[in-house]
Design an enzyme around this catalytic site. Sequence first.
Site: not given
Ligand code: ACO
Length: 428
Positions: A307, A364
């Site tokens: 998140h 979610d």
């Molecule tokens: N699985 C694997 N790796 C992940 C995940 C995941 N679900 N989420 C983040 N990471 C990793 C990224 O690859 C990144 O790694 P790095 O530092 O080695 O490059 C690090 O964790 C940070 O991730 P970001 O994408 O930069 O984090 P951001 O805050 O931009 O994204 C998000 C948050 C979009 C929710 C992300 O965690 C994600 O894509 N999760 C899966 C989709 C999801 O569940 N979305 C619902 C969110 S809740 C809502 O909107 C109601």
Amino acid sequence: MSNTAQITVDGNTYDLPLTEGSEQEKAIDIGAFRAQSGVITLDRGFKNTGSCESGITFLDGEKGILRYRGYPIEQLADDSTFLEVAHLLIYGELPGKDVLTNFESDISRHTLVNEDIKKILDGFPSNAHPMGVLSSLITAQTAFYPLSLEPNRSQEENDLSIIRLIAKMPTFAAWAFKKKMGHPVVYPSNKLNYCGNFLQMMFALPSEDYEVDPIVEKALDKLLILHADHEQNCSTSTVRIVGSSQASLWASISAGVNALWGPLHGGANQAVIEMLENIKADGGDTKKWMGKAKDKDDPFRLMGFGHRVYKNFDPRAKIIKKAADDVLDALGVVDPILDVAKGLEEEALSDQYFVDRKLYPNVDFYSGIIYRALGIPTEMFTVMFALGRLPGWIAQWKEMREKGEPIGRPRQVYTGANERDYVSLSKR
Ligand code: ACO
């Protein structure tokens, strides 16, 4: 605390005002900075940018706190109702008994939609995603209520649009589902409460009497409360920014629905179930999928994990995980996907990759499992999220308009070609 921050650019130091919220969060107000220095701030994805001051929802991602108008989400989820929470979010205070009764009755009197909506619905192919249908039907309301396009409406007129929107949203949502199923639509019943009415429009069959299951109704109400607002996320910021151009409430909310649709936002609940089904169909080897999620050459992410703001736990996920167990128990549903989800969570929580990046289950991760148990099909999950988020979007839109916020217009750092002369087609 000092009430200014200093930024030095090219040897010149600028004093910028510091502002502080009611929970002591501090912000540097950079509104006048460009005029002083000629420099803008760059923040891709708005990771550290406050776009407004808001009195609606407080969250502390480090401590896992979420409050609507000061009330903890845990208390509201336990004791309140969705329409009470909607009133709280939109109007700022918990309604008294009479106010709430009037609010509920106003909503139940506006659930019917113009018959011409059915013609619009007919125009969609049957495989249309219900989120696209939902956002289209919401925008279409501007044709039925053209006065709602007028930006300077009275409070009373805006209140009527708000009531209409909350009232008609379940009708649109259920009809989008009926379209998908190829079934005739079911008309709203004002004898039922908000969730009961929605359930009967989804599941009643012309040949049978439909009885709303109180367990299902209560579970749905709780899920809607948990989704009702979440301060400045992708869809809410969209609603505010669209509304800041003085676009109508309908147009702004429809934009919010579209922003919610993506798998990185509200679309994640559908993506989670699809992912869990894939893992199960693949033999249930959670380790293999964890490996994929960690592999930077593999685009797969563990959906429902991570998140932008929660870096400890998502308080909604805690409540939903327990609710998933309770609802499945109460309904006598055994869903093997719940075991896959729990297995994945357990592994992720002790895996260094997820620990280092502070990735926890979000709202979610378990909500889809409850929706499935309630009989709601996967493609409707994000519609359910939209139904829940509606009061938050409305509250944010109303706050933005009442404060007379300026039109949203970010800046950019241009990285394209420098000036060059046009070469006519015959010479290229
Ligand atoms: N699985 C694997 N790796 C992940 C995940 C995941 N679900 N989420 C983040 N990471 C990793 C990224 O690859 C990144 O790694 P790095 O530092 O080695 O490059 C690090 O964790 C940070 O991730 P970001 O994408 O930069 O984090 P951001 O805050 O931009 O994204 C998000 C948050 C979009 C929710 C992300 O965690 C994600 O894509 N999760 C899966 C989709 C999801 O569940 N979305 C619902 C969110 S809740 C809502 O909107 C109601």
